[in-house]
Motif scaffolding. Structure first.
Motif, short mmCIF file in Angstrom:
data_model
loop_
_atom_site.label_atom_id
_atom_site.label_comp_id
_atom_site.label_asym_id
_atom_site.label_seq_id
_atom_site.Cartn_x
_atom_site.Cartn_y
_atom_site.Cartn_z
N ASP A 1 1.46 -4.03 14.09
CA ASP A 1 0.57 -3.96 12.93
C ASP A 1 0.47 -2.54 12.40
OD1 ASP A 1 0.06 -6.64 13.01
OD2 ASP A 1 -1.86 -6.46 14.06
N GLN A 2 0.40 -1.56 13.29
CA GLN A 2 0.29 -0.16 12.85
C GLN A 2 1.57 0.31 12.17
OE1 GLN A 2 -0.97 1.09 16.77
NE2 GLN A 2 -2.94 1.81 15.98
N LEU A 3 2.72 -0.10 12.69
CA LEU A 3 3.98 0.29 12.05
C LEU A 3 4.15 -0.41 10.71
CD1 LEU A 3 6.57 0.45 14.99
CD2 LEU A 3 5.14 2.26 14.03
N THR A 4 3.67 -1.64 10.61
CA THR A 4 3.69 -2.33 9.32
C THR A 4 2.83 -1.59 8.30
OG1 THR A 4 4.06 -4.46 10.40
CG2 THR A 4 3.21 -4.51 8.14
N ASP A 5 1.67 -1.12 8.76
CA ASP A 5 0.80 -0.33 7.88
C ASP A 5 1.50 0.94 7.42
OD1 ASP A 5 -1.24 -2.14 7.97
OD2 ASP A 5 -2.41 -1.07 9.49
N ILE A 6 2.17 1.64 8.37
CA ILE A 6 2.88 2.86 8.02
C ILE A 6 3.95 2.56 6.97
CG2 ILE A 6 4.47 4.63 8.86
CD1 ILE A 6 2.96 4.53 11.54
N ALA A 7 4.69 1.47 7.18
CA ALA A 7 5.74 1.09 6.23
C ALA A 7 5.15 0.87 4.84
CB ALA A 7 6.46 -0.17 6.71
N ASP A 8 4.03 0.15 4.78
CA ASP A 8 3.38 -0.09 3.49
C ASP A 8 2.92 1.22 2.87
OD1 ASP A 8 3.78 -2.79 3.71
OD2 ASP A 8 1.75 -3.22 4.44
N LEU A 9 2.39 2.10 3.70
CA LEU A 9 1.80 3.33 3.19
C LEU A 9 2.83 4.30 2.64
CD1 LEU A 9 -0.89 3.83 5.97
CD2 LEU A 9 -1.36 3.46 3.55
N ARG B 1 0.83 -1.20 0.00
CA ARG B 1 0.00 0.00 0.00
C ARG B 1 0.87 1.25 0.00
NH1 ARG B 1 -4.04 0.29 4.66
NH2 ARG B 1 -2.23 -0.40 5.87
N LEU B 2 0.41 2.26 -0.71
CA LEU B 2 1.10 3.55 -0.76
C LEU B 2 0.10 4.67 -0.52
CD1 LEU B 2 3.42 3.21 -3.91
CD2 LEU B 2 4.13 3.17 -1.51
N VAL B 3 0.51 5.65 0.29
CA VAL B 3 -0.28 6.86 0.42
C VAL B 3 -0.15 7.65 -0.87
CG1 VAL B 3 -0.44 9.10 1.57
CG2 VAL B 3 -0.10 7.05 2.92
N LEU B 4 -1.27 7.98 -1.49
CA LEU B 4 -1.25 8.82 -2.68
C LEU B 4 -1.36 10.29 -2.32
CD1 LEU B 4 -3.51 6.76 -5.12
CD2 LEU B 4 -1.01 6.73 -4.90
N SER B 5 -2.19 10.59 -1.33
CA SER B 5 -2.36 11.99 -0.95
C SER B 5 -3.23 12.10 0.30
CB SER B 5 -3.02 12.79 -2.09
OG SER B 5 -4.30 12.26 -2.38
N PHE B 6 -3.16 13.28 0.91
CA PHE B 6 -4.11 13.71 1.92
C PHE B 6 -4.88 14.87 1.31
CE2 PHE B 6 -0.89 11.56 4.35
CZ PHE B 6 -1.59 10.92 5.36
N HIS C 1 12.87 -0.61 8.47
CA HIS C 1 13.38 0.74 8.20
C HIS C 1 12.57 1.78 8.98
CE1 HIS C 1 15.58 3.21 4.88
NE2 HIS C 1 15.69 3.77 6.06
N VAL C 2 11.26 1.60 9.06
CA VAL C 2 10.43 2.51 9.86
C VAL C 2 10.86 2.46 11.33
CG1 VAL C 2 8.11 2.84 10.80
CG2 VAL C 2 8.43 2.54 8.35
N ASN C 3 11.04 1.25 11.85
CA ASN C 3 11.43 1.07 13.25
C ASN C 3 12.76 1.75 13.53
OD1 ASN C 3 10.55 0.03 15.69
ND2 ASN C 3 11.72 -1.86 15.47
N ARG C 4 13.72 1.59 12.63
CA ARG C 4 15.04 2.18 12.80
C ARG C 4 14.96 3.71 12.76
NH1 ARG C 4 17.36 -0.92 9.43
NH2 ARG C 4 17.23 0.39 7.57
N THR C 5 14.16 4.24 11.86
CA THR C 5 14.01 5.69 11.74
C THR C 5 13.31 6.27 12.96
OG1 THR C 5 13.89 5.45 9.33
CG2 THR C 5 13.19 7.55 10.26
N LEU C 6 12.31 5.57 13.49
CA LEU C 6 11.64 6.04 14.70
C LEU C 6 12.60 6.07 15.89
CD1 LEU C 6 8.18 4.24 14.44
CD2 LEU C 6 8.62 6.70 14.23
N ARG C 7 13.46 5.07 15.98
CA ARG C 7 14.46 5.07 17.07
C ARG C 7 15.36 6.30 16.97
NH1 ARG C 7 14.98 -0.62 16.14
NH2 ARG C 7 16.95 -0.27 15.04
N ARG C 8 15.73 6.64 15.76
CA ARG C 8 16.56 7.84 15.58
C ARG C 8 15.80 9.09 15.99
NH1 ARG C 8 17.61 11.78 11.83
NH2 ARG C 8 19.74 12.59 11.90
N PHE C 9 14.51 9.17 15.63
CA PHE C 9 13.70 10.33 16.02
C PHE C 9 13.62 10.44 17.54
CE2 PHE C 9 10.91 10.55 11.91
CZ PHE C 9 12.02 10.99 11.21
#
Length: 219
Positions: A165-173, A62-67, A180-188
């Motif tokens: 599950d929510q982080l997996t959704d974010i990664a897909d989106l 899944r990819l976010v196209l827009s808000f 990669h999402v998990n690693r980036t969140l740790r950096r944040f």
């Protein structure tokens, strides 16, 4: 209220007979407004709130196209092409939409030049925005895409879910991997932009996220 929205957003481009068929529909944050692949029967005018448009590929990604914000149309391409919904649309905040059935448009507006011209302009703008959104996922690093997503998903609140599950959704989106999402969140967390536990992400330095994003935000 329908008449007030018609006046506010200059929807009198619709013939009066079609305006009389408009219905005001309310959605809560998190509600699914329409689902990719479902039969399309209604045209929706977004008149209040914020929605997220995403697309699922044949491989399940899944990819976010827009808000989107008011005024925007959902179902316009499907109305012209008579296809199922091309994307999934969800409410990010409380949302209000003016809704009209395709069959009412066919009956009352299908031959109206002003309405057809308006629809053509809206569809043209939509394809331009889609191109920009796809370019965003292709050309910007995950750090920028994730920061942008966090900002866009928290317009009124500073928290959002952080389960696996929510982080997996974010990664897909945003078009990347869970790892990669998990690693980036740790950096944040390390640089003081967010706080995080197993269930929740809390934004504590919105300005810092905005600095990472610059002009490149999912909007």
């Amino acid at each position: 209220m329908v008449d007030a929205y018609v006046k506010r957003f200059e929807l009198d481009v619709l013939p009066v007979a079609a305006q009389q068929k408009l219905q005001l529909v309310h959605y809560e944050a998190g509600d699914v407004i329409c689902t990719q692949g479902d039969e399309a029967e209604h045209l929706r005018f977004l008149v209040k709130g914020k929605i997220r448009v995403s697309h699922t590929s044949a491989t399940g990604k899944r990819l976010v196209l827009s808000f989107k914000y008011p005024l925007d149309l959902i179902g316009d391409i499907e109305y012209i092409q008579r296809t199922p919904y091309l994307n999934t649309v969800e409410a990010v905040t409380e949302v209000e939409m003016l809704v009209i059935r395709f069959e009412d448009l066919v009956q009352h507006a299908h031959q109206e030049v002003a309405w057809l011209h308006y629809l053509l302009e809206e569809i043209t703008r939509k394809f331009e925005r889609k191109s920009q959104s796809l370019s965003f996922n292709l050309f910007y690093p995950v750090e920028v895409r994730l920061a942008s997503y966090l900002l866009s998903m928290t317009p009124d609140d500073q928290t959002l879910g952080s389960t696996v599950d929510q982080l997996t959704d974010i990664a897909d989106l945003i078009g990347t991997s869970y790892r990669h999402v998990n690693r980036t969140l740790r950096r944040f967390v390390e640089i003081g932009l967010i706080e995080r536990n197993r269930r929740m992400i809390t934004i504590i330095n919105r300005e810092g996220l905005i600095e990472i994003v610059g002009e490149s935000i999912y909007e």
